[in-house]
Design an enzyme around this catalytic site. Structure first.
Site, PDB file in Angstrom:
ATOM      1  N   GLN A   1      40.084  15.305 -48.280  1.00 32.46           N
ATOM      2  CA  GLN A   1      40.691  14.361 -49.217  1.00 32.46           C
ATOM      3  C   GLN A   1      40.059  12.981 -49.062  1.00 32.46           C
ATOM      4  OE1 GLN A   1      44.959  14.384 -49.300  1.00 32.46           O
ATOM      5  NE2 GLN A   1      45.036  12.792 -50.839  1.00 32.46           N
ATOM      6  N   PHE A   2      39.041  12.711 -49.887  1.00 34.21           N
ATOM      7  CA  PHE A   2      38.333  11.436 -49.812  1.00 34.21           C
ATOM      8  C   PHE A   2      39.234  10.254 -50.142  1.00 34.21           C
ATOM      9  CE2 PHE A   2      37.922  12.355 -54.285  1.00 34.21           C
ATOM     10  CZ  PHE A   2      37.933  11.105 -54.901  1.00 34.21           C
ATOM     11  N   THR A   3      40.321  10.484 -50.868  1.00 35.17           N
ATOM     12  CA  THR A   3      41.194   9.379 -51.276  1.00 35.17           C
ATOM     13  C   THR A   3      41.933   8.743 -50.105  1.00 35.17           C
ATOM     14  OG1 THR A   3      43.003  10.889 -51.827  1.00 35.17           O
ATOM     15  CG2 THR A   3      41.490  10.286 -53.618  1.00 35.17           C
TER      16      THR A   3
END
Length: 148
Positions: free
Chosen positions: A78-80
């Site tokens: 999850q890059f966010t």
């Protein structure tokens, strides 16, 4: 690296309406990678997550790890988790690692968790995923390898 860890009674991840990963009791772990994350960060998170005592013992005290309860891990990239929201209302993701590097680090992280004797299920890196789970407690923990 950043990890959001949630204790779960059950969880699954779907890609294009197909379940690609599924666990019963265990942890749902969302992982975010930065370009400067390396082996030290991976090892730190693997050690912390696999030994994190957030499951109840017979006296209802959080005293057991996912290994102690024979639990599994559902690991989701999850890059966010590296969103910068300081300026304006649209998050910036420039701190997140480039996809090729993030995928490599994410896979190393999952391999090391497996080497700890844990069953690790995953989503599909870079894909749109739908995650369903029952948060048990609820218990949610945030760990940042840069904040030891």
């Amino acid at each position: 690296m950043r990890a959001v860890i949630q204790r779960a009674k059950e969880a699954n991840v779907r890609v294009e309406n197909e379940i690609v990963g599924e666990i019963n009791r265990g942890l749902v772990v969302f992982i975010g990678v930065e370009d400067d994350d390396g082996e030290e960060d991976i090892n730190y998170l693997v050690r912390k997550i696999s030994n994190l005592r957030i499951f109840e013992d017979e006296e209802d005290k959080m005293n057991l790890s996912v290994k102690d309860v024979d639990g599994a891990i559902l690991s989701i990239s999850q890059f966010t988790l590296h969103a910068d929201t300081k300026k304006g209302n649209r998050p910036s993701f420039v701190a997140a690692a480039k996809p090729d590097y993030a995928d490599k680090v994410y896979n190393q992280f999952n391999e090391l968790l497996s080497e700890q004797g844990l069953r690790v299920e995953t989503g599909e890196f870079g894909k749109h995923m739908e995650i369903d789970f029952i948060n048990d407690g609820p218990v949610t923990i945030l760990i940042d390898s840069k904040n030891k």
